[in-house]
Design a protein around this motif. Sequence first.
Motif, PDB file in Angstrom:
ATOM      1  N   GLU A   1     -21.397 -28.671 -11.509  1.00 53.77           N
ATOM      2  CA  GLU A   1     -20.201 -28.312 -10.742  1.00 53.77           C
ATOM      3  C   GLU A   1     -20.488 -28.179  -9.245  1.00 53.77           C
ATOM      4  OE1 GLU A   1     -16.555 -25.037 -10.813  1.00 53.77           O
ATOM      5  OE2 GLU A   1     -18.336 -24.724 -12.040  1.00 53.77           O
TER       6      GLU A   1
ATOM      7  N   ARG B   1     -20.364 -31.177 -16.998  1.00 57.46           N
ATOM      8  CA  ARG B   1     -19.477 -30.785 -15.905  1.00 57.46           C
ATOM      9  C   ARG B   1     -19.870 -29.442 -15.291  1.00 57.46           C
ATOM     10  NH1 ARG B   1     -13.124 -28.969 -15.958  1.00 57.46           N
ATOM     11  NH2 ARG B   1     -12.791 -29.185 -13.716  1.00 57.46           N
TER      12      ARG B   1
ATOM     13  N   TYR C   1     -15.063 -37.558 -15.634  1.00 60.21           N
ATOM     14  CA  TYR C   1     -16.401 -36.972 -15.685  1.00 60.21           C
ATOM     15  C   TYR C   1     -16.916 -36.840 -17.112  1.00 60.21           C
ATOM     16  CZ  TYR C   1     -13.375 -32.916 -16.502  1.00 60.21           C
ATOM     17  OH  TYR C   1     -12.407 -32.068 -16.982  1.00 60.21           O
TER      18      TYR C   1
ATOM     19  N   SER D   1     -19.140 -37.039 -12.054  1.00 59.91           N
ATOM     20  CA  SER D   1     -17.816 -37.655 -12.033  1.00 59.91           C
ATOM     21  C   SER D   1     -17.718 -38.790 -11.024  1.00 59.91           C
ATOM     22  CB  SER D   1     -16.760 -36.601 -11.689  1.00 59.91           C
ATOM     23  OG  SER D   1     -16.933 -36.140 -10.356  1.00 59.91           O
TER      24      SER D   1
ATOM     25  N   GLY E   1     -19.690 -32.293  -9.897  1.00 58.63           N
ATOM     26  CA  GLY E   1     -19.596 -32.727 -11.285  1.00 58.63           C
ATOM     27  C   GLY E   1     -20.253 -34.070 -11.518  1.00 58.63           C
TER      28      GLY E   1
END
Length: 231
Positions: A60, A56, A51, A66, A64
Amino acid sequence: MADEFAELLGMIPAGVEGGNLTFARGDLHSTLSIWKDRYDGSVFGWMVHTYEAALRDRMESFGGMSIRIDHPPPSGDANPTNIPPGACYAWPASGTPLAPEATAAVTQYGPLSLGFVRDRHDLGLLLLADAHVHRGSVWSFAPTNNEPARLAKAILLARHSGDQNLERAAVAKLRNRGEEPVTPRPDYLFRQAVADWAKQYSRNTGIDLSDLALLKRKRPQYPEVPEPQDS
């Protein structure tokens, strides 16, 4: 078990919290998470998420900024379905080492998974992918049911990092796919789903995605991305 994983990887994590080992590479961080099956306590698995570190916390609640990296199960099947089951291993008895197949998987696939994403631009391209991207024996997890969310994340990442090439690639896909219905809702279009995700992402991050809100209209105005100027 986290200590045993770190030893098998031959890498020193930047941090360890419970079953999560985090490794840092500049703007990108990767977390290897060890999880125990919620329905069967005799098995466990592990996976890697890479990520953009600066986004981040703000992202969240959306998983994220990611991409997840998966590896083959002990059976060796490296041709995952759209949403494949996780690779599982026998949970070791207290004080005993990992089973040989678990040790082999961590040694073989762990470093590949942690180094899968090359840089921040590559993370954006993986978010834009139409399907799982294979590199060697591991792959990024890119199911079709979250394509609009991933595309909105790619544009968010592009604007956060000033990556115009990434944003152009994202907008090109958006124009190409924008009028397609999002299964199983034939009256809900791809561009409208992107607009809904972008609104939520913008609210959480403070990054301006207001032009994507126009995609909710019957005649949307797609974003324009200027060509980079020669220095």
